[in-house]
Design an enzyme around this catalytic site. Structure first.
Site, PDB file in Angstrom:
ATOM      1  N   THR A 153       0.851  -1.190   0.000  1.00  0.00           N
ATOM      2  CA  THR A 153       0.000   0.000   0.000  1.00  0.00           C
ATOM      3  C   THR A 153       0.888   1.241   0.000  1.00  0.00           C
ATOM      4  OG1 THR A 153      -1.519  -1.256   1.378  1.00  0.00           O
ATOM      5  CG2 THR A 153      -1.949   1.088   1.152  1.00  0.00           C
ATOM      6  N   LYS A 155       2.212   4.663   0.912  1.00  0.00           N
ATOM      7  CA  LYS A 155       2.085   5.571   2.049  1.00  0.00           C
ATOM      8  C   LYS A 155       2.924   6.817   1.761  1.00  0.00           C
ATOM      9  CE  LYS A 155      -0.062   2.337   4.492  1.00  0.00           C
ATOM     10  NZ  LYS A 155      -1.483   2.416   4.791  1.00  0.00           N
ATOM     11  N   LYS A 157      -0.765   7.677   3.104  1.00  0.00           N
ATOM     12  CA  LYS A 157      -1.950   7.334   2.324  1.00  0.00           C
ATOM     13  C   LYS A 157      -2.626   8.557   1.723  1.00  0.00           C
ATOM     14  CE  LYS A 157      -4.601   6.110   6.510  1.00  0.00           C
ATOM     15  NZ  LYS A 157      -5.423   4.989   6.973  1.00  0.00           N
ATOM     16  N   LYS A 181      -0.857  -0.679  -4.226  1.00  0.00           N
ATOM     17  CA  LYS A 181      -2.272  -0.500  -3.904  1.00  0.00           C
ATOM     18  C   LYS A 181      -2.571   0.938  -3.522  1.00  0.00           C
ATOM     19  CE  LYS A 181      -5.478  -1.933  -0.233  1.00  0.00           C
ATOM     20  NZ  LYS A 181      -5.521  -0.637   0.442  1.00  0.00           N
ATOM     21  N   ASP A 183      -4.486   3.343  -1.161  1.00  0.00           N
ATOM     22  CA  ASP A 183      -5.114   3.187   0.144  1.00  0.00           C
ATOM     23  C   ASP A 183      -6.619   3.310  -0.028  1.00  0.00           C
ATOM     24  OD1 ASP A 183      -4.175   3.142   3.148  1.00  0.00           O
ATOM     25  OD2 ASP A 183      -5.998   4.346   3.046  1.00  0.00           O
ATOM     26  N   GLU A 184      -7.363   2.660   0.870  1.00  0.00           N
ATOM     27  CA  GLU A 184      -8.825   2.689   0.726  1.00  0.00           C
ATOM     28  C   GLU A 184      -9.391   4.105   0.837  1.00  0.00           C
ATOM     29  OE1 GLU A 184      -7.827   1.635   5.022  1.00  0.00           O
ATOM     30  OE2 GLU A 184      -7.076   1.195   3.009  1.00  0.00           O
ATOM     31  N   HIS A 274     -11.367  -4.200  -0.681  1.00  0.00           N
ATOM     32  CA  HIS A 274     -10.920  -3.781   0.648  1.00  0.00           C
ATOM     33  C   HIS A 274     -12.107  -3.786   1.598  1.00  0.00           C
ATOM     34  CE1 HIS A 274      -9.268  -1.507   3.965  1.00  0.00           C
ATOM     35  NE2 HIS A 274      -8.084  -1.776   3.473  1.00  0.00           N
ATOM     36  N   ARG A 275     -11.857  -4.174   2.856  1.00  0.00           N
ATOM     37  CA  ARG A 275     -12.969  -4.360   3.790  1.00  0.00           C
ATOM     38  C   ARG A 275     -13.109  -3.200   4.775  1.00  0.00           C
ATOM     39  NH1 ARG A 275     -10.900  -8.914   8.174  1.00  0.00           N
ATOM     40  NH2 ARG A 275      -8.890  -7.958   8.623  1.00  0.00           N
ATOM     41  N   HIS A 307      -9.098  -8.552   1.752  1.00  0.00           N
ATOM     42  CA  HIS A 307      -8.286  -8.477   2.969  1.00  0.00           C
ATOM     43  C   HIS A 307      -8.862  -9.418   4.016  1.00  0.00           C
ATOM     44  CE1 HIS A 307      -5.841  -4.853   1.927  1.00  0.00           C
ATOM     45  NE2 HIS A 307      -6.707  -4.917   0.938  1.00  0.00           N
ATOM     46  N   SER A 359      -2.597  -8.303   5.287  1.00  0.00           N
ATOM     47  CA  SER A 359      -1.971  -6.986   5.353  1.00  0.00           C
ATOM     48  C   SER A 359      -2.205  -6.384   6.722  1.00  0.00           C
ATOM     49  CB  SER A 359      -2.520  -6.063   4.264  1.00  0.00           C
ATOM     50  OG  SER A 359      -3.755  -5.516   4.651  1.00  0.00           O
TER      51      SER A 359
END
Length: 420
Positions: A153, A155, A157, A181, A183-184, A274-275, A307, A359
């Site tokens: 991910t 960063k 973020k 990735k 970030d969400e 993503h959760r 995830h 993760s």
């Protein structure tokens, strides 16, 4: 009320079965609480109504068919409820959850209620298309076999400009990762509009692919304020030639998620899930929904990665439970096993599997444990574990890739990683 408690009922192969952990209010017998749960989550309301006579409630009502006390807890019970298949719209996770958990959690007779597990019969699961591609097709698309995939991910973020973001992506992929990735929380903020980000990331993808000779991906977060905008972002990602997009499925909602999964299936995009927000629902031990239910419903709604926690550094019991829902995501057929938190035997009938993503707080020292626990079909995602390397992103990525290759080779040569 008690017509909904039917201990003599024999469950059918087509019934959807649910296991609820109930904590009744003081003075409420568990049978009454179980009946109330079955009624309120199917055909019942708070009183008898004359229109009940216009239908066959016996055919449509949910039935609480078993109640067992929870070992080691006072006043907690597992109530098993069977629902006839006709209560649910085909191919709609939204309707399934609205029915089963929509109303009943605010019920006065209960102090707390948690949905621990669902048994989805093949008759219902076959109405879902499931993951857009699944594990095998993903490996074929990426041409990567025999090892877990590596992710990272980006960063910090929030706060990077699109160009600097693309640079960070390039360094990680160039160093040896398979994926990076969004970030969400990265959607389309004033300092990093989605279109700019997608363009710079695509440049990083193709540059790193050309230099390494490997297929690379970046989970472009397509989550947006409304469905049309979300699909628009996915379309743009596809036009750029990106292999994968991403969605926050709980904040975005199941309807949006299934819509995006349909688009991804038809257009050859992988879908990373993503959760975000899951702990709001699954953190409490006695109220809410267990993550294994969220994982099962996601497999039906559609996603190629999700995830699933890390296991490493957690308690031993947690490990078994986590592995339980990791199997529910990947395997075709999962036997009932209460020690792993699996209340029902689940048969997915060759619905494609979902890759679990480990993760959160993991780094290279965890690599032997992670390869041992998750096996090949997983994505290991190191955020700070890559970018926190004292020499920078690319050396951090190299360190992760070297550690992974070493662990996989050691395992293939017959060494016992768990013991070492």
């Amino acid at each position: 009320r008690l017509t909904y408690y039917t201990p003599q009922y024999q469950t059918k192969d087509t019934d959807i079965l649910a296991a609820f952990r109930m904590t009744p209010q003081p003075g409420v017998p568990p049978e009454e609480a179980g009946a109330a749960v079955a009624a309120e989550s199917s055909t019942g309301t708070w009183t008898t109504v004359w229109t009940d006579g216009l239908t066959s409630l016996d055919r449509y009502k949910g039935r609480c068919y078993d109640i067992e006390p929870v070992a080691g807890e006072t006043n907690q019970y597992i109530a098993y409820v069977a629902y006839p298949l006709d209560l649910f719209e085909e191919g709609s996770v939204t309707n399934l959850l609205t029915s089963i958990v929509g109303n009943v959690f605010g019920f006065k007779a209960l102090r707390a209620l948690r949905l621990e597990d669902l048994r989805i019969p093949p008759a219902y699961s076959k109405t879902f298309l499931g993951p857009p591609h699944g594990i095998q097709v993903e490996r074929d698309k990426l041409n990567k076999y025999g090892r877990p995939l590596l992710g990272c991910t980006i960063k910090p973020k929030l706060g990077l400009s699109a160009k600097n973001y693309g640079r960070a992506v390039y360094e990680c992929l160039r160093g040896g990762l398979d994926f990076t990735k969004d970030d969400e929380t990265v959607n389309s903020q004033p300092f990093i509009r989605w279109r700019d980000r997608f363009l710079f990331v695509a440049e990083a993808l193709f540059k790193s692919q050309a230099e390494t000779g490997e297929i690379k991906g970046h989970y472009l977060n397509a989550t947006a304020g409304h469905c049309d905008e979300m699909i628009k972002r996915a379309v743009f990602a596809r036009e750029l030639g990106a292999p994968i997009v991403m969605h926050d499925y709980l904040t975005g909602g199941y309807t949006a998620n299934t819509s995006l999964a349909f688009y991804c299936r038809d257009n050859g995009l992988l879908l990373h899930i993503h959760r975000a927000m899951h702990a709001v629902i699954d953190r409490q031990k006695n109220h809410g929904m267990h993550f294994r239910v969220l994982a099962k419903t996601l497999r039906m709604s559609g996603g190629d990665h999700i995830h699933a926690g890390t296991v490493v550094g957690k308690l031993e019991g947690e490990r078994e439970v986590t592995l339980g829902f990791v199997d529910l995501l990947r395997d075709d057929y999962i036997e009932k096993d209460r020690s792993r938190g699996i209340y029902f035997t689940q048969d997915w009938v060759s619905m494609p599997g979902v890759l679990p993503v480990a993760s959160g707080g993991i780094h290279v020292w965890h690599m032997p444990a992670l390869t041992e626990i998750f096996g090949d079909d997983s994505v290991l995602q190191f955020g700070g574990g890559t970018l926190g390397h004292p020499w920078g992103n690319a050396p951090g990525a190299v360190a992760n890739r070297v550690a992974l290759e070493a662990c996989v080779q050691a395992r293939n040569e017959g060494r016992d990683l768990a013991r070492e």
